[in-house]
Design a protein around this motif. Sequence first.
Motif, PDB file in Angstrom:
ATOM      1  N   PRO A  21       0.168   8.518   4.096  1.00  0.00           N
ATOM      2  CA  PRO A  21       0.392   7.471   3.088  1.00  0.00           C
ATOM      3  C   PRO A  21       0.763   6.108   3.657  1.00  0.00           C
ATOM      4  O   PRO A  21       0.299   5.109   3.169  1.00  0.00           O
ATOM      5  CB  PRO A  21       1.515   8.033   2.220  1.00  0.00           C
ATOM      6  CG  PRO A  21       2.003   9.259   2.889  1.00  0.00           C
ATOM      7  CD  PRO A  21       0.964   9.705   3.837  1.00  0.00           C
ATOM      8  N   LEU A  22       1.590   6.072   4.662  1.00  0.00           N
ATOM      9  CA  LEU A  22       2.109   4.782   5.073  1.00  0.00           C
ATOM     10  C   LEU A  22       1.552   4.329   6.413  1.00  0.00           C
ATOM     11  O   LEU A  22       1.951   3.321   6.929  1.00  0.00           O
ATOM     12  CB  LEU A  22       3.638   4.848   5.187  1.00  0.00           C
ATOM     13  CG  LEU A  22       4.365   5.310   3.926  1.00  0.00           C
ATOM     14  CD1 LEU A  22       5.850   5.380   4.201  1.00  0.00           C
ATOM     15  CD2 LEU A  22       4.090   4.349   2.796  1.00  0.00           C
TER      16      LEU A  22
ATOM     17  N   ARG B 129       1.965  -1.536   0.507  1.00  0.00           N
ATOM     18  CA  ARG B 129       1.406  -0.679   1.559  1.00  0.00           C
ATOM     19  C   ARG B 129       2.405  -0.384   2.680  1.00  0.00           C
ATOM     20  O   ARG B 129       2.300   0.650   3.330  1.00  0.00           O
ATOM     21  CB  ARG B 129       0.155  -1.335   2.137  1.00  0.00           C
ATOM     22  CG  ARG B 129      -0.689  -0.391   2.993  1.00  0.00           C
ATOM     23  CD  ARG B 129      -1.997  -1.034   3.373  1.00  0.00           C
ATOM     24  NE  ARG B 129      -2.817  -0.116   4.149  1.00  0.00           N
ATOM     25  CZ  ARG B 129      -3.963  -0.471   4.730  1.00  0.00           C
ATOM     26  NH1 ARG B 129      -4.401  -1.720   4.612  1.00  0.00           N
ATOM     27  NH2 ARG B 129      -4.649   0.411   5.424  1.00  0.00           N
ATOM     28  N   ILE B 130       3.361  -1.280   2.897  1.00  0.00           N
ATOM     29  CA  ILE B 130       4.341  -1.047   3.958  1.00  0.00           C
ATOM     30  C   ILE B 130       5.240   0.139   3.640  1.00  0.00           C
ATOM     31  O   ILE B 130       5.863   0.704   4.525  1.00  0.00           O
ATOM     32  CB  ILE B 130       5.177  -2.328   4.201  1.00  0.00           C
ATOM     33  CG1 ILE B 130       5.907  -2.249   5.545  1.00  0.00           C
ATOM     34  CG2 ILE B 130       6.136  -2.576   3.051  1.00  0.00           C
ATOM     35  CD1 ILE B 130       6.518  -3.561   5.990  1.00  0.00           C
ATOM     36  N   GLY B 131       5.294   0.487   2.356  1.00  0.00           N
ATOM     37  CA  GLY B 131       6.093   1.638   1.975  1.00  0.00           C
ATOM     38  C   GLY B 131       7.548   1.283   1.711  1.00  0.00           C
ATOM     39  O   GLY B 131       7.926   0.118   1.720  1.00  0.00           O
ATOM     40  N   PRO B 132       8.381   2.295   1.470  1.00  0.00           N
ATOM     41  CA  PRO B 132       9.791   2.034   1.189  1.00  0.00           C
ATOM     42  C   PRO B 132      10.475   1.450   2.423  1.00  0.00           C
ATOM     43  O   PRO B 132      10.004   1.652   3.549  1.00  0.00           O
ATOM     44  CB  PRO B 132      10.362   3.423   0.880  1.00  0.00           C
ATOM     45  CG  PRO B 132       9.217   4.343   0.782  1.00  0.00           C
ATOM     46  CD  PRO B 132       8.061   3.728   1.479  1.00  0.00           C
TER      47      PRO B 132
END
Lengths: 147, 273
Positions: A21-22, B129-132
């Motif tokens: 995902p990331l 897109r970088i995420g948490p």
Amino acid sequence: MTTKLRQASMTIGALFVCAAPLVAHHSFAAEFDGYKPIELRGTMSKVEWINPHIHLFLDVKDAQGKVTTWEVEGGPTRHMRDAGVTKASVDATFGQNMHVWGYPARNGSPRVFLKTMFFPDGHYIAYSNQPTDNSGLGEIPRPAQRR
Amino acid sequence: MRGFDSKSLALAAVSVMLLGAAAVAQQPGTTPTPRLNGHPNLNGVWYPYAGHLAPDSSKKGETLQDGSIIASYAYERRYNQQPAAQAPRPARALPPYKPELLAKVKDLSDRQTEADPYTYSCKPPGVPRIGPPHQIVQGDREVAFIYSDVNGNYWRIIPTDGRPHNTESDASYLGDSVGKWEGDTLVVDVNNFNDDTWLGRDGFFHSTALHVTERLTRRGDTLTYEVTVEDPKVLTAPWTLQSRSLELSDERLEEAPPCRDLDRPHLTNGDHH
């Protein structure tokens, strides 16, 4: 000082599925041949400890004494460390004889993607295994049983 | 498929199983939620375990019968369990693009090895897109989101004292953020993005009208991260991503090394699997 073969190995296993995902996505199939790994023996001449992939360089001498520099590509730096391949352990191999199994580049250039890496002190890291690789080449021995 | 993200997914899959077990064991309702200045305390490293396997250190150093030594959980998994390769790949959600833009999305997706601004280019991933955030530092007036990403070291400063968006700054990769508390949830409003990022790797382009809302809620030692994307120029409706649940970690964030891609010249085709 132990004389046993010390196996520090993290085999990622046969999971190679499109996209975490990331994480940025590099295509193995566009670059490397995952069917039959090849074996390289050479001296470590350069280390690029960078993202998204580390790159190690081995000077490999052929039977005629001609040296070709082969590039061994691994994963991201954090991956490598989790697998037991730290920057310090790799830097310590500079100038030493290294033994590597890797998946060759499709474009014929002297590059492989790291499968298994054998350090001078005898320990080895099984880093990757392609699901298309049924060759059995470069496989580390399966342990008999846990204590 | 390449080792990099495929391995990441392998590790993520293993880690998900590890942390899934941990989540079952821990009941968020029973662990008190620390507070700071009247709000939940979001300080900490919130480990998204993407690309990183948290080793099962209880097994590290254990000697096997053949004399080899276990270096990590993944080793044991390799030899004692079925690999996670058997798990089916989850379908990747497609944002609700305007119908007339679907062909462009598909074209970008098909050409992603050359077109993706993040992969092979070392550019910032953008939001979401970088995420948490990998680490949160929470102060009196603002919150910092810190990321040690494969492409580099990124940060976002989010004022929480009522300061408005900074309208004087240039459009950027990670946008301009302001935050406010709605009860115990930190709501972050992000705008002023450039269009040099994608929402995801399959050609998910966006415009400079991108507007992102993030919601972070801590209960006990679990942080829930939710994000909704709006872009009226390319999407027909807001797009809400799957909620992420993160566990507080005692890992220490480390500097990402330089990002230099050496692979692009060696790609023989546009395969991206």
